[in-house]
Motif scaffolding. Structure first.
Motif, PDB file in Angstrom:
ATOM      1  N   UNK A 556       0.774  -1.230   0.071  1.00  0.00           N
ATOM      2  CA  UNK A 556       0.075  -0.192   0.072  1.00  0.00           C
ATOM      3  C   UNK A 556       0.867   1.283   0.001  1.00  0.00           C
ATOM      4  N   UNK A 557       0.717   2.059  -1.077  1.00  0.00           N
ATOM      5  CA  UNK A 557       1.583   3.260  -1.238  1.00  0.00           C
ATOM      6  C   UNK A 557       0.680   4.543  -1.026  1.00  0.00           C
ATOM      7  N   UNK A 558       1.408   5.536  -0.516  1.00  0.00           N
ATOM      8  CA  UNK A 558       0.730   6.931  -0.473  1.00  0.00           C
ATOM      9  C   UNK A 558       1.496   7.688  -1.444  1.00  0.00           C
ATOM     10  N   UNK A 559       0.560   8.877  -1.921  1.00  0.00           N
ATOM     11  CA  UNK A 559       1.213   9.611  -2.997  1.00  0.00           C
ATOM     12  C   UNK A 559       0.991  11.090  -2.693  1.00  0.00           C
ATOM     13  N   UNK A 560       2.113  11.683  -2.745  1.00  0.00           N
ATOM     14  CA  UNK A 560       2.336  13.196  -2.336  1.00  0.00           C
ATOM     15  C   UNK A 560       3.105  13.924  -3.360  1.00  0.00           C
ATOM     16  N   UNK A 561       2.369  14.759  -4.236  1.00  0.00           N
ATOM     17  CA  UNK A 561       2.652  15.395  -5.434  1.00  0.00           C
ATOM     18  C   UNK A 561       4.069  16.190  -4.978  1.00  0.00           C
ATOM     19  N   UNK A 562       4.168  16.489  -3.709  1.00  0.00           N
ATOM     20  CA  UNK A 562       5.328  17.465  -3.211  1.00  0.00           C
ATOM     21  C   UNK A 562       6.574  16.358  -2.639  1.00  0.00           C
TER      22      UNK A 562
END
Length: 626
Positions: A556-562
């Protein structure tokens, strides 16, 4: 011992990946091919009419067809007690549902589990339990996948029907001794079961439909069900089993119906010994199913809210093309027209409909050893006439993934490195490449995150030097793990790989490599999750060293555009690892799908369903699917 269906499928895919077949053609290079896109604007197709004409059409087709020909065979909710927030199957087009092995309505989980259909009370997680189970007779029905719509459950599967025996040992009423046992000839039939699931503990069949042929794919738009099957004619001159059959429990008491030649259409110029059967009906009504039959075949299918496009590849000594048939589904199903384009499609994501135009991405293959490949984009109007094109992209490479997002097109091609092309299709008559990015590896699936970012999932590659059989060193490219990339497309002319994560080593595998339905994505919950089987490679310099198995479950990954990508957690069902370096666990414990209901993530294998906290991933409950 008969292996579980999931294990057989897994091993088959692994063999395909490790021993990818190379098909060699002869006599011409793609540069010598001059193929014009031809539309057939003929809303009224001719019918076959008679058996005699049927034979003439196919015999004529055999004479004009090339020697080598290959044809290949994927809401509205109103449940009072269901959670308001739950995941749906990851689909290509919003509003066009696709079948899968697992579905949820926010309270129950519905699962095709090998030969069984399971209904599990999943919400609240603390009360999780199996409430219904149907075990099918595998001699009569093999369940494949399903849909859920309101209080209706649609299960799609296959069966095999005996049509005749050859070499019978009985003659004149007496059994002939020392004669080989007769061979039973069977035909594949696709079967659809529609259940009333108002009472989850006592579900009832409300409708059954059987259609000749191998199941290709299906779609559902609200309560409208669409299915495509391929029926191959092995020996059409034998005058046996050459007319397709179907059954519909709401028509003629479910008796078998034969589709006559006068009701079978054909595509002039594209005749072959195969039927496409396009079946449709409304699961909320008792109207007779509409079964349309055409001499032809289907390989890849794209469906919008208004149209269904069926594509099939055509191979010959001189060229390789794709023929696309368009069917309008606004009011019933109606064939409208077709087109032929150069090259072959990768999958359904190679097609898209937007703002009245149909866009197709193809790869043209050379027909000689060492010949070139090239990639193309074709744009067609509503009548399937060519209005714009891009040809000759990335010579020597082939398309590994495609995604159409409004007026932008994203293509990943591959040979030794991975170019991500950004194409502007805002002017359908003049599509143009805005920019591209070259990085190691390749993405087999592209998923939109927001207007400025795309997530790519695929394979990492690495150049290594190894020693050949002649003792001389040479450099080759090998796969070296799974790859997750975050692409920044804010500047279309200069796309960037903002972040990347390599998962495992050579031999690591995920169903998401070839099946988009294996993805669980929620931007709101910051989840990008998929099942994985991880091998840790011992030595990349040894091309056949696939290391040791280390994990099967969900990442399970999280995504943060920064900040980029981050691994938030892992979930596994494996209770015991074996000594086998290649597998090493009970495959029934391999997780295939994930869903969420409110703040609980459910991981599903053939043996267990586990409920975990969506933030901490700590186990809340776990049940065994006995």
């Amino acid at each position: 011992m008969r292996l579980p269906i999931r294990l057989r499928n897994f091993l088959t895919i692994m063999i395909i990946i490790l021993l990818f077949p190379i098909v060699v053609f002869a006599n011409a290079t793609y540069k010598d091919i001059k193929v014009k896109l031809a539309a057939q604007n003929s809303p009224s197709l001719p019918s076959v009419g008679s058996y005699e004409n049927f034979i003439k059409l196919l015999e004529k087709s055999e004479k004009i067809k090339p020697f080598y020909k290959l044809t290949f065979t994927t809401d509205e909710r109103a449940l009072k007690t269901a959670a308001a927030d739950y995941s749906n199957t990851n689909v290509q087009v919003d509003g066009v549902d696709e079948s899968d092995i697992v579905k949820t309505d926010g309270e129950y989980i519905y699962q095709v589990n090998n030969e069984r259909l399971l209904i599990v009370k999943a919400y609240p997680a603390e009360e999780m339990q199996v409430v219904s189970q149907i075990k099918y007779d595998l001699g009569a029905f093999y369940p494949n996948d399903l849909y859920v719509y309101k209080n209706n459950l649609v299960v799609i599967g296959r069966k095999y029907v005996n049509i005749r025996k050859e070499g019978s040992p009985v003659e004149g009423g007496k059994i002939i001794k020392n004669v080989i046992r007769p061979i039973v000839i069977t035909k594949p039939v696709t079967k659809v079961l529609v259940y009333d699931i108002s009472n989850k503990k006592n579900i009832k069949i409300k409708r059954t439909i059987e259609v000749d042929g191998d199941y290709l794919t299906s779609r559902m738009i609200n309560s409208k069900f669409y299915m495509i099957t391929n029926k191959y004619l092995y020996d059409y001159r034998a005058n046996q089993d050459i007319k397709p059959m179907y059954k519909d429990s709401v028509y003629r008491a479910g008796r078998e119906n034969e589709i006559d030649f006068k009701d079978i259409k054909y595509f002039p110029g594209y005749v072959e010994p195969n039927y496409i059967l396009l079946s449709s009906f409304d699961i909320l009504k008792d109207d007779k199913a509409d079964i349309q039959t055409y001499l032809g075949s289907g390989q890849n299918v794209y469906a919008s809210l208004n149209n269904i496009y069926v594509a099939v590849s055509e191979y010959s000594y001189q060229n390789n093309n794709t023929i696309i048939y368009k069917f309008n589904i606004k009011d019933g199903v109606r064939y409208t027209n077709s087109a032929k384009i150069q090259g072959m499609l990768l999958n359904q994501f190679s097609m898209d409909e937007y703002d009245g135009y149909f866009r197709v991405a193809t790869t043209s293959f050379s027909n000689v050893i060492g010949g070139d490949t090239s990639n193309n984009l074709y744009i067609l109007d509503e009548n399937m006439n060519l209005v714009g094109k891009l040809e000759g992209l990335a010579e020597g490479e082939n398309i590994k993934s495609a995604r159409f997002l409004k007026d932008k097109v994203y293509l990943v091609t591959y040979k030794n490195i991975d170019p991500l092309f950004v194409i502007d299709a805002s002017n359908p008559k003049e599509p143009k490449v805005l920019g591209y990015l070259k990085i190691p590896g390749f993405s087999t699936y592209l998923h939109p995150y927001d207007e400025n970012h795309i997530i790519g999932f695929g394979v990492n590659t690495k150049d290594v030097e190894i020693t050949g059989y002649d003792g001389k060193p040479f450099t080759t490219t090998i796969e070296s793990g799974l790859k997750l990339s975050l692409f920044d497309i804010t500047d279309f002319e200069n796309p960037k790989e903002q972040d990347t994560i390599i998962i495992g080593g050579r031999g690591s595998y995920s169903e998401l490599l070839y099946n988009h339905k294996a993805l669980l994505f929620s931007k709101e919950k910051n989840i990008f999750a998929f099942p994985v089987t991880i091998f840790e490679t011992a030595n990349l310099d040894k091309p056949f060293d696939y290391g040791k198995f280390s994990f099967q479950g969900v990442y399970i990954f999280g995504v943060d555009v920064e900040k980029g990508l981050n691994l938030k957690g892992k979930i596994t069902h494996i209770t015991k690892f074996g000594d086998d370096k290649y597998i090493g666990f009970d495959y029934n414990e391999a997780i295939h799908r994930m869903i969420y209901i409110n703040d609980v993530i459910y991981t599903i294998s053939d043996k267990y369903i586990k409920a975990s906290d969506i933030n901490t991933f700590e186990e809340i409950n776990k049940i065994e699917l006995k």
